[in-house]
Write a protein that holds these residues in place. Structure first.
Motif, mmCIF file in Angstrom:
data_model
loop_
_atom_site.group_PDB
_atom_site.id
_atom_site.type_symbol
_atom_site.label_atom_id
_atom_site.label_comp_id
_atom_site.label_asym_id
_atom_site.label_seq_id
_atom_site.Cartn_x
_atom_site.Cartn_y
_atom_site.Cartn_z
ATOM 1 N N LEU A 1 69.575 148.541 -21.647
ATOM 2 C CA LEU A 1 69.336 147.093 -21.626
ATOM 3 C C LEU A 1 70.635 146.338 -21.367
ATOM 4 C CD1 LEU A 1 66.826 146.620 -24.587
ATOM 5 C CD2 LEU A 1 66.364 146.380 -22.142
ATOM 6 N N GLY A 2 71.702 146.774 -22.019
ATOM 7 C CA GLY A 2 73.000 146.136 -21.805
ATOM 8 C C GLY A 2 73.514 146.328 -20.394
ATOM 9 N N SER A 3 73.258 147.507 -19.815
ATOM 10 C CA SER A 3 73.743 147.757 -18.457
ATOM 11 C C SER A 3 72.948 146.974 -17.412
ATOM 12 C CB SER A 3 73.707 149.254 -18.138
ATOM 13 O OG SER A 3 72.380 149.716 -18.080
ATOM 14 N N VAL A 4 71.777 146.501 -17.770
ATOM 15 C CA VAL A 4 71.011 145.631 -16.875
ATOM 16 C C VAL A 4 71.353 144.167 -17.148
ATOM 17 C CG1 VAL A 4 68.691 144.820 -16.298
ATOM 18 C CG2 VAL A 4 69.137 147.263 -16.557
ATOM 19 N N ALA A 5 71.444 143.786 -18.421
ATOM 20 C CA ALA A 5 71.682 142.385 -18.780
ATOM 21 C C ALA A 5 73.079 141.917 -18.373
ATOM 22 C CB ALA A 5 71.488 142.194 -20.277
ATOM 23 N N GLY A 6 74.094 142.763 -18.522
ATOM 24 C CA GLY A 6 75.458 142.364 -18.187
ATOM 25 C C GLY A 6 75.624 141.966 -16.726
ATOM 26 N N PRO A 7 75.281 142.854 -15.792
ATOM 27 C CA PRO A 7 75.409 142.476 -14.378
ATOM 28 C C PRO A 7 74.487 141.317 -13.973
ATOM 29 C CG PRO A 7 75.324 144.850 -14.587
ATOM 30 C CD PRO A 7 75.028 144.281 -15.933
ATOM 31 N N THR A 8 73.327 141.214 -14.620
ATOM 32 C CA THR A 8 72.432 140.092 -14.324
ATOM 33 C C THR A 8 73.091 138.776 -14.727
ATOM 34 O OG1 THR A 8 70.507 141.505 -14.660
ATOM 35 C CG2 THR A 8 70.148 139.125 -14.751
ATOM 36 N N LEU A 9 73.755 138.783 -15.868
ATOM 37 C CA LEU A 9 74.468 137.583 -16.315
ATOM 38 C C LEU A 9 75.604 137.235 -15.356
ATOM 39 C CD1 LEU A 9 74.570 135.559 -18.710
ATOM 40 C CD2 LEU A 9 76.246 137.079 -19.760
ATOM 41 N N VAL A 10 76.301 138.252 -14.853
ATOM 42 C CA VAL A 10 77.435 138.020 -13.964
ATOM 43 C C VAL A 10 76.982 137.445 -12.619
ATOM 44 C CG1 VAL A 10 79.297 139.202 -12.710
ATOM 45 C CG2 VAL A 10 78.891 139.711 -15.102
ATOM 46 N N THR A 11 75.758 137.728 -12.199
ATOM 47 C CA THR A 11 75.279 137.152 -10.932
ATOM 48 C C THR A 11 75.191 135.630 -11.012
ATOM 49 O OG1 THR A 11 72.952 137.397 -11.548
ATOM 50 C CG2 THR A 11 73.964 139.210 -10.311
ATOM 51 N N GLN A 12 75.187 135.096 -12.213
ATOM 52 C CA GLN A 12 75.130 133.649 -12.408
ATOM 53 C C GLN A 12 76.510 133.046 -12.641
ATOM 54 O OE1 GLN A 12 72.162 132.186 -11.919
ATOM 55 N NE2 GLN A 12 71.447 134.281 -11.535
ATOM 56 N N ALA A 13 77.562 133.744 -12.205
ATOM 57 C CA ALA A 13 78.938 133.302 -12.459
ATOM 58 C C ALA A 13 79.223 131.931 -11.862
ATOM 59 C CB ALA A 13 79.937 134.322 -11.920
ATOM 60 N N SER A 14 78.667 131.642 -10.713
ATOM 61 C CA SER A 14 78.934 130.333 -10.096
ATOM 62 C C SER A 14 78.332 129.201 -10.924
ATOM 63 C CB SER A 14 78.392 130.298 -8.668
ATOM 64 O OG SER A 14 76.993 130.526 -8.667
ATOM 65 N N THR A 15 77.243 129.476 -11.610
ATOM 66 C CA THR A 15 76.597 128.465 -12.461
ATOM 67 C C THR A 15 77.238 128.407 -13.846
ATOM 68 O OG1 THR A 15 74.510 128.924 -11.350
ATOM 69 C CG2 THR A 15 74.389 127.688 -13.400
ATOM 70 N N LEU A 16 77.442 129.579 -14.442
ATOM 71 C CA LEU A 16 77.944 129.638 -15.822
ATOM 72 C C LEU A 16 79.460 129.447 -15.913
ATOM 73 C CD1 LEU A 16 75.843 132.703 -17.019
ATOM 74 C CD2 LEU A 16 75.418 130.288 -17.493
ATOM 75 N N GLY A 17 80.177 129.935 -14.936
ATOM 76 C CA GLY A 17 81.631 129.840 -14.950
ATOM 77 C C GLY A 17 82.267 131.107 -15.509
ATOM 78 N N ILE A 18 83.420 131.427 -14.956
ATOM 79 C CA ILE A 18 84.137 132.640 -15.356
ATOM 80 C C ILE A 18 84.596 132.573 -16.816
ATOM 81 C CG2 ILE A 18 86.135 134.108 -14.863
ATOM 82 C CD1 ILE A 18 83.947 134.237 -12.737
ATOM 83 N N PRO A 19 85.134 131.452 -17.303
ATOM 84 C CA PRO A 19 85.545 131.423 -18.717
ATOM 85 C C PRO A 19 84.392 131.704 -19.682
ATOM 86 C CG PRO A 19 86.518 129.581 -17.560
ATOM 87 C CD PRO A 19 85.538 130.222 -16.615
ATOM 88 N N PHE A 20 83.197 131.218 -19.368
ATOM 89 C CA PHE A 20 82.038 131.481 -20.222
ATOM 90 C C PHE A 20 81.713 132.973 -20.236
ATOM 91 C CE2 PHE A 20 77.445 132.024 -20.773
ATOM 92 C CZ PHE A 20 77.304 131.477 -22.037
ATOM 93 N N LEU A 21 81.806 133.620 -19.083
ATOM 94 C CA LEU A 21 81.525 135.060 -19.017
ATOM 95 C C LEU A 21 82.556 135.854 -19.822
ATOM 96 C CD1 LEU A 21 80.453 135.418 -15.285
ATOM 97 C CD2 LEU A 21 78.994 135.377 -17.318
ATOM 98 N N TYR A 22 83.830 135.449 -19.736
ATOM 99 C CA TYR A 22 84.853 136.106 -20.557
ATOM 100 C C TYR A 22 84.560 135.902 -22.049
ATOM 101 C CZ TYR A 22 88.194 137.758 -17.139
ATOM 102 O OH TYR A 22 88.811 138.470 -16.143
ATOM 103 N N PHE A 23 84.132 134.690 -22.395
ATOM 104 C CA PHE A 23 83.788 134.402 -23.786
ATOM 105 C C PHE A 23 82.611 135.263 -24.238
ATOM 106 C CE2 PHE A 23 81.439 131.923 -26.961
ATOM 107 C CZ PHE A 23 82.418 131.831 -27.944
ATOM 108 N N CYS A 24 81.611 135.442 -23.379
ATOM 109 C CA CYS A 24 80.467 136.309 -23.720
ATOM 110 C C CYS A 24 80.926 137.742 -23.943
ATOM 111 C CB CYS A 24 79.416 136.257 -22.611
ATOM 112 S SG CYS A 24 78.476 134.738 -22.569
ATOM 113 N N GLY A 25 81.793 138.233 -23.079
ATOM 114 C CA GLY A 25 82.305 139.604 -23.236
ATOM 115 C C GLY A 25 83.097 139.762 -24.522
ATOM 116 N N ALA A 26 83.963 138.792 -24.817
ATOM 117 C CA ALA A 26 84.746 138.856 -26.050
ATOM 118 C C ALA A 26 83.839 138.741 -27.268
ATOM 119 C CB ALA A 26 85.791 137.744 -26.060
#
Length: 136
Positions: free
Chosen positions: A52-77
């Motif tokens: 589930l994590g290996s599907v959800a992570g890349p799916t979330l990253v496909t929305q990087a232009s909408t969510l923003g890179i800092p938000f994705l780093y915050f999610c990872g941390a």
């Protein structure tokens, strides 16, 4: 790739390092916590959650232009911090096999415990060499 983009290079190295070291540490922890019978029951759920994590992570990253890179780093941390907290809670609640085995051994030893021996001094080794010829 532009060599002056230091943050990108640091991020790449950190992510690649975490990818290999994090997985190894997780399985080392899982193997130290579960005995064979519990592992047979729990590893299926672990692998399902990993998928589930290996599907959800890349799916979330496909929305990087909408969510923003800092938000994705915050999610990872946040995910890493949550993982550390969950491992801490698990060990506090259930302990590890080694802790359980040590506790059982202490209980067994205390029930069959002979009288206490004197503590060895700093020169105990020299006394043993002098006392027993086979040690020399």
């Amino acid at each position: 790739a532009d060599p002056t983009r230091l943050l990108g290079w640091v991020s790449y190295c950190a992510i690649e390092s975490f990818g290999s070291i994090g997985v190894t540490n997780f399985w080392a922890f899982a193997n130290s916590v579960y005995d064979l019978e519990r592992a047979k029951k729990a590893y299926g759920l672990l692998i399902a959650c990993a998928q589930l994590g290996s599907v959800a992570g890349p799916t979330l990253v496909t929305q990087a232009s909408t969510l923003g890179i800092p938000f994705l780093y915050f999610c990872g941390a946040g995910c890493m911090a949550l993982m550390v907290f969950m491992v801490f809670l698990y060990v506090q609640r259930f302990g590890t096999d080694k802790q359980r085995a040590d506790a059982l051994e202490v209980d067994h030893v205390e029930s069959t415990k002979p009288k206490k021996k004197e503590k060895a001094g700093m020169l105990e080794g020299l006394w043993i060499v002098g006392r027993y010829s086979y040690v020399q």
